[in-house]
Scaffold this motif. Structure first.
Motif, PDB file in Angstrom:
ATOM      1  N   ARG A 268       0.885  -1.352   0.024  1.00 55.23           N
ATOM      2  CA  ARG A 268       0.082   0.022  -0.003  1.00 55.23           C
ATOM      3  C   ARG A 268       0.800   1.271  -0.083  1.00 55.23           C
ATOM      4  O   ARG A 268       0.494   2.483   0.320  1.00 55.23           O
ATOM      5  CB  ARG A 268      -0.963  -0.068   1.137  1.00 55.23           C
ATOM      6  CG  ARG A 268      -1.959  -1.243   1.297  1.00 55.23           C
ATOM      7  CD  ARG A 268      -2.798  -0.994   0.192  1.00 55.23           C
ATOM      8  NE  ARG A 268      -3.825  -1.972   0.006  1.00 55.23           N
ATOM      9  CZ  ARG A 268      -3.614  -3.190  -0.506  1.00 55.23           C
ATOM     10  NH1 ARG A 268      -2.499  -3.244  -1.428  1.00 55.23           N
ATOM     11  NH2 ARG A 268      -4.646  -4.230  -0.593  1.00 55.23           N
ATOM     12  N   SER A 269       2.057   1.201  -0.475  1.00 57.73           N
ATOM     13  CA  SER A 269       3.078   2.034  -0.330  1.00 57.73           C
ATOM     14  C   SER A 269       2.860   3.239  -1.563  1.00 57.73           C
ATOM     15  O   SER A 269       2.848   2.805  -2.617  1.00 57.73           O
ATOM     16  CB  SER A 269       4.722   1.456  -0.546  1.00 57.73           C
ATOM     17  OG  SER A 269       5.403   2.656  -0.775  1.00 57.73           O
ATOM     18  N   THR A 270       2.713   4.424  -1.153  1.00 58.11           N
ATOM     19  CA  THR A 270       2.206   5.239  -2.390  1.00 58.11           C
ATOM     20  C   THR A 270       3.671   5.728  -2.992  1.00 58.11           C
ATOM     21  O   THR A 270       3.806   5.872  -4.214  1.00 58.11           O
ATOM     22  CB  THR A 270       1.852   6.733  -1.877  1.00 58.11           C
ATOM     23  OG1 THR A 270       2.941   7.218  -0.549  1.00 58.11           O
ATOM     24  CG2 THR A 270       0.316   6.657  -1.266  1.00 58.11           C
ATOM     25  N   ALA A 271       4.785   5.261  -2.255  1.00 61.14           N
ATOM     26  CA  ALA A 271       6.089   5.620  -2.892  1.00 61.14           C
ATOM     27  C   ALA A 271       6.285   4.635  -3.881  1.00 61.14           C
ATOM     28  O   ALA A 271       6.865   4.822  -4.945  1.00 61.14           O
ATOM     29  CB  ALA A 271       7.543   5.771  -2.010  1.00 61.14           C
ATOM     30  N   VAL A 272       5.883   3.395  -3.611  1.00 64.29           N
ATOM     31  CA  VAL A 272       6.235   2.289  -4.565  1.00 64.29           C
ATOM     32  C   VAL A 272       5.449   2.525  -5.733  1.00 64.29           C
ATOM     33  O   VAL A 272       5.768   2.379  -6.979  1.00 64.29           O
ATOM     34  CB  VAL A 272       5.696   0.748  -3.945  1.00 64.29           C
ATOM     35  CG1 VAL A 272       5.665  -0.341  -5.052  1.00 64.29           C
ATOM     36  CG2 VAL A 272       6.879   0.518  -3.130  1.00 64.29           C
ATOM     37  N   ALA A 273       3.887   3.014  -5.796  1.00 63.95           N
ATOM     38  CA  ALA A 273       3.065   3.213  -6.488  1.00 63.95           C
ATOM     39  C   ALA A 273       3.718   4.315  -7.631  1.00 63.95           C
ATOM     40  O   ALA A 273       3.713   4.200  -9.024  1.00 63.95           O
ATOM     41  CB  ALA A 273       1.754   3.825  -6.049  1.00 63.95           C
ATOM     42  N   GLY A 274       4.199   5.417  -6.996  1.00 65.80           N
ATOM     43  CA  GLY A 274       4.982   6.454  -7.749  1.00 65.80           C
ATOM     44  C   GLY A 274       6.155   5.925  -8.837  1.00 65.80           C
ATOM     45  O   GLY A 274       6.066   6.272  -9.443  1.00 65.80           O
ATOM     46  N   LEU A 275       6.904   5.156  -8.235  1.00 67.76           N
ATOM     47  CA  LEU A 275       8.090   4.646  -8.896  1.00 67.76           C
ATOM     48  C   LEU A 275       7.447   3.835 -10.028  1.00 67.76           C
ATOM     49  O   LEU A 275       8.258   3.887 -10.995  1.00 67.76           O
ATOM     50  CB  LEU A 275       8.991   3.770  -7.723  1.00 67.76           C
ATOM     51  CG  LEU A 275      10.249   3.465  -8.394  1.00 67.76           C
ATOM     52  CD1 LEU A 275      11.186   4.606  -8.598  1.00 67.76           C
ATOM     53  CD2 LEU A 275      10.996   2.636  -7.444  1.00 67.76           C
TER      54      LEU A 275
END
Length: 282
Positions: A268-275
């Motif tokens: 649920r990491s927004t940082a992973v989603a952004g990457l």
């Protein structure tokens, strides 16, 4: 089921010997045997076939071994990511990206540069892995996202996005008779005996049979080829890393290699989603 029971069962299933499994777990054999029998009663199915001389897995045991590994990886991953979040000095643990050393260098460099300029970008720690290691780092929580390469790396159980495909080359030492060819076929690769094809580990850590050397690192592989001790079928992008002592020849009917970005489906990491968004846009 308790994670302790699953760890006990995995040890027995991998060792296929109660004594070795007990030693590996650091417990006595009788409580290990009792725990496995209790697990079988709870599940209502035999997990192991026991004789006086051997221990084997039933069909139910094979399924539980596969599922147990996945479950235990998830538990370990949750613990590692929680600890990392707690220890992060800014409260943001950033993102850990695993990739095979020497692979996808151009893509990785561009991805890191473009992502760093995005609003809300976090720090990205890059872990350079040996051949086949990035998949396990992603499964057990040591990495949040990874660059994998089908068909060499397993992607089962991950969410993925394809980033690009490329053909393959046979990499040989300079001066080899085949380096005079403009192209090759898989039949030529299969017939190659000198130097033998290098062997790298499967996802379970074992190596395929064959006379070629076992390799784990990209630099190790290229050095063995330059010494005339190995040959290897590699993605076309490796060509830019070859020195004068190495020659590549296209293999026109080799399966294509697809680079994918992969992450755990429960992330649920927004940082992973952004990457991931940045990678797919590139």
């Amino acid at each position: 089921m308790e994670t302790r029971e699953l760890r006990y069962f995995v040890a027995v299933a991998e060792e296929l010997h109660f004594g070795r499994a007990a030693e590996r777990l650091g417990i006595a054999q009788p409580p290990l045997s009792r725990a496995i029998r209790q697990l079988e009663r709870r599940l209502g199915a035999p997990l192991l076939e026991r004789t006086s001389r051997s221990v084997g897995l039933t069909e139910a045991g094979v399924v539980l071994l596969r599922e147990s590994r996945t479950a235990l990886d998830a538990v370990d991953a949750a613990e590692r990511r929680t600890r990392r979040a707690a220890l992060a000095p800014t409260g943001d643990p950033g993102v850990v990206l695993a990739t095979k050393a020497g692979a996808s260098n151009g893509l990785l460099s561009k991805l890191l540069d473009v992502y760093a300029a995005e609003p809300g970008a976090v720090s990205v720690e890059v872990v350079l892995c040996g051949i086949g290691e990035q998949e396990q780092l992603l499964r057990d929580g040591r990495a949040d996202v990874a660059l994998l390469h089908r068909p060499f790396d397993g992607t089962a159980g991950f969410d993925t996005e394809d980033l690009g495909s490329e053909s393959q080359l046979l990499v040989l030492p300079a001066g080899h008779p085949l380096t005079g060819r403009t192209d090759l076929r898989m039949a030529d690769v299969a017939a190659l005996t000198a130097p033998p094809m290098a062997r790298w580990p499967r996802t379970d850590g074992s190596y395929p049979d064959g006379p070629g050397p076992q390799v784990r690192e990209h630099s190790q592989l290229l050095q063995l080829i330059a010494l005339g001790r190995a040959a290897a079928l590699l993605p076309e992008s490796v060509r830019s890393h070859l020195g004068e002592d190495l020659v590549s020849v296209p293999v026109i009917d080799a399966p294509t290699v697809t680079t994918v970005i992969a992450w755990p489906p429960q992330s649920r990491s927004t940082a992973v989603a952004g990457l991931v968004r940045t990678a797919t846009r590139l």
